[in-house]
Motif scaffolding. Structure first.
Motif, PDB file in Angstrom:
ATOM      1  N   LEU A   1       0.406  -1.350   0.005  1.00  9.39           N
ATOM      2  CA  LEU A   1       0.205   0.025  -0.021  1.00  9.39           C
ATOM      3  C   LEU A   1       0.842   1.131   0.220  1.00  9.39           C
ATOM      4  CD1 LEU A   1      -2.634  -1.068   2.742  1.00  9.39           C
ATOM      5  CD2 LEU A   1      -2.727  -0.883   0.618  1.00  9.39           C
ATOM      6  N   LYS A   2       2.247   0.774   0.718  1.00  8.20           N
ATOM      7  CA  LYS A   2       3.052   2.002   0.509  1.00  8.20           C
ATOM      8  C   LYS A   2       3.537   3.142  -0.642  1.00  8.20           C
ATOM      9  CE  LYS A   2       7.127   4.597   2.495  1.00  8.20           C
ATOM     10  NZ  LYS A   2       8.038   4.200   3.351  1.00  8.20           N
TER      11      LYS A   2
ATOM     12  N   LYS B   1       0.063   2.869  -3.657  1.00  8.06           N
ATOM     13  CA  LYS B   1      -0.194   3.726  -3.754  1.00  8.06           C
ATOM     14  C   LYS B   1      -1.191   4.917  -2.934  1.00  8.06           C
ATOM     15  CE  LYS B   1      -2.284  -0.344  -5.797  1.00  8.06           C
ATOM     16  NZ  LYS B   1      -3.664  -1.423  -5.648  1.00  8.06           N
ATOM     17  N   ASN B   2      -0.323   4.328  -1.269  1.00  4.70           N
ATOM     18  CA  ASN B   2      -1.003   5.705  -0.831  1.00  4.70           C
ATOM     19  C   ASN B   2       0.177   5.973  -0.166  1.00  4.70           C
ATOM     20  OD1 ASN B   2      -1.666   7.468   1.133  1.00  4.70           O
ATOM     21  ND2 ASN B   2      -3.052   5.808   2.163  1.00  4.70           N
TER      22      ASN B   2
ATOM     23  N   ARG C   1       0.395   7.451   3.257  1.00  2.74           N
ATOM     24  CA  ARG C   1      -0.192   6.507   4.796  1.00  2.74           C
ATOM     25  C   ARG C   1       0.821   7.539   6.010  1.00  2.74           C
ATOM     26  NH1 ARG C   1      -0.149   1.947   7.689  1.00  2.74           N
ATOM     27  NH2 ARG C   1       1.982   1.184   6.935  1.00  2.74           N
TER      28      ARG C   1
ATOM     29  N   CYS D   1      -3.704  -1.072   8.591  1.00  2.00           N
ATOM     30  CA  CYS D   1      -3.807  -0.903   7.339  1.00  2.00           C
ATOM     31  C   CYS D   1      -5.212  -1.699   6.727  1.00  2.00           C
ATOM     32  CB  CYS D   1      -2.944  -1.699   6.339  1.00  2.00           C
ATOM     33  SG  CYS D   1      -1.624  -1.275   6.474  1.00  2.00           S
TER      34      CYS D   1
ATOM     35  N   GLU E   1     -11.233   7.862   5.007  1.00  2.00           N
ATOM     36  CA  GLU E   1     -10.552   8.694   5.853  1.00  2.00           C
ATOM     37  C   GLU E   1     -10.147   8.430   7.078  1.00  2.00           C
ATOM     38  OE1 GLU E   1     -13.021  12.099   4.347  1.00  2.00           O
ATOM     39  OE2 GLU E   1     -12.145  11.958   1.852  1.00  2.00           O
TER      40      GLU E   1
END
Length: 107
Positions: free
Chosen positions: A34-35, A37-38, A41, A47, A106
């Motif tokens: 995910l890092k 893509k985001n 974070r 997560c 969010e």
């Protein structure tokens, strides 16, 4: 109200409130994936995957894990549902579920 009209009204109102939002806790290893893509974070937060479905959250999670219309991240790293974050919200109409999915993501 005539019986037929009452049945039609009841069916329409029940059909309108059949969408659910759900939150899945992901394994810590998902953070690496995910890092990319985001990148914003926040470290230290768990997560999670937030989704919306016409199915019950439990059934949808089972489908994810079985590979049926699955999000790959949930299939590989999904641990469990977090009902404390969503159970009080369900069921709801589609439009409300679409907004709530974004709001939950969010948090």
């Amino acid at each position: 109200m005539k019986r037929r009209t009452l049945r039609a009204a009841r069916a329409a109102s029940e059909a309108a409130f059949h969408h659910h939002v759900y939150v899945v806790l992901l394994d810590k290893r998902a953070a690496r994936v995910l890092k990319r893509k985001n990148p914003l974070r926040q470290r230290g937060k768990p997560c999670v995957y937030v989704g919306m479905s016409g199915l019950s959250p439990e059934q949808r999670f089972t489908n994810h894990k079985a590979g049926i219309k699955a999000a790959r991240i949930v299939q590989r790293f999904g641990i469990k549902l977090l009902p404390e974050l969503f159970s009080h919200l369900n069921p709801m109409p589609f439009e409300a579920a679409a907004v709530m999915e974004k709001d939950l993501a969010e948090i």
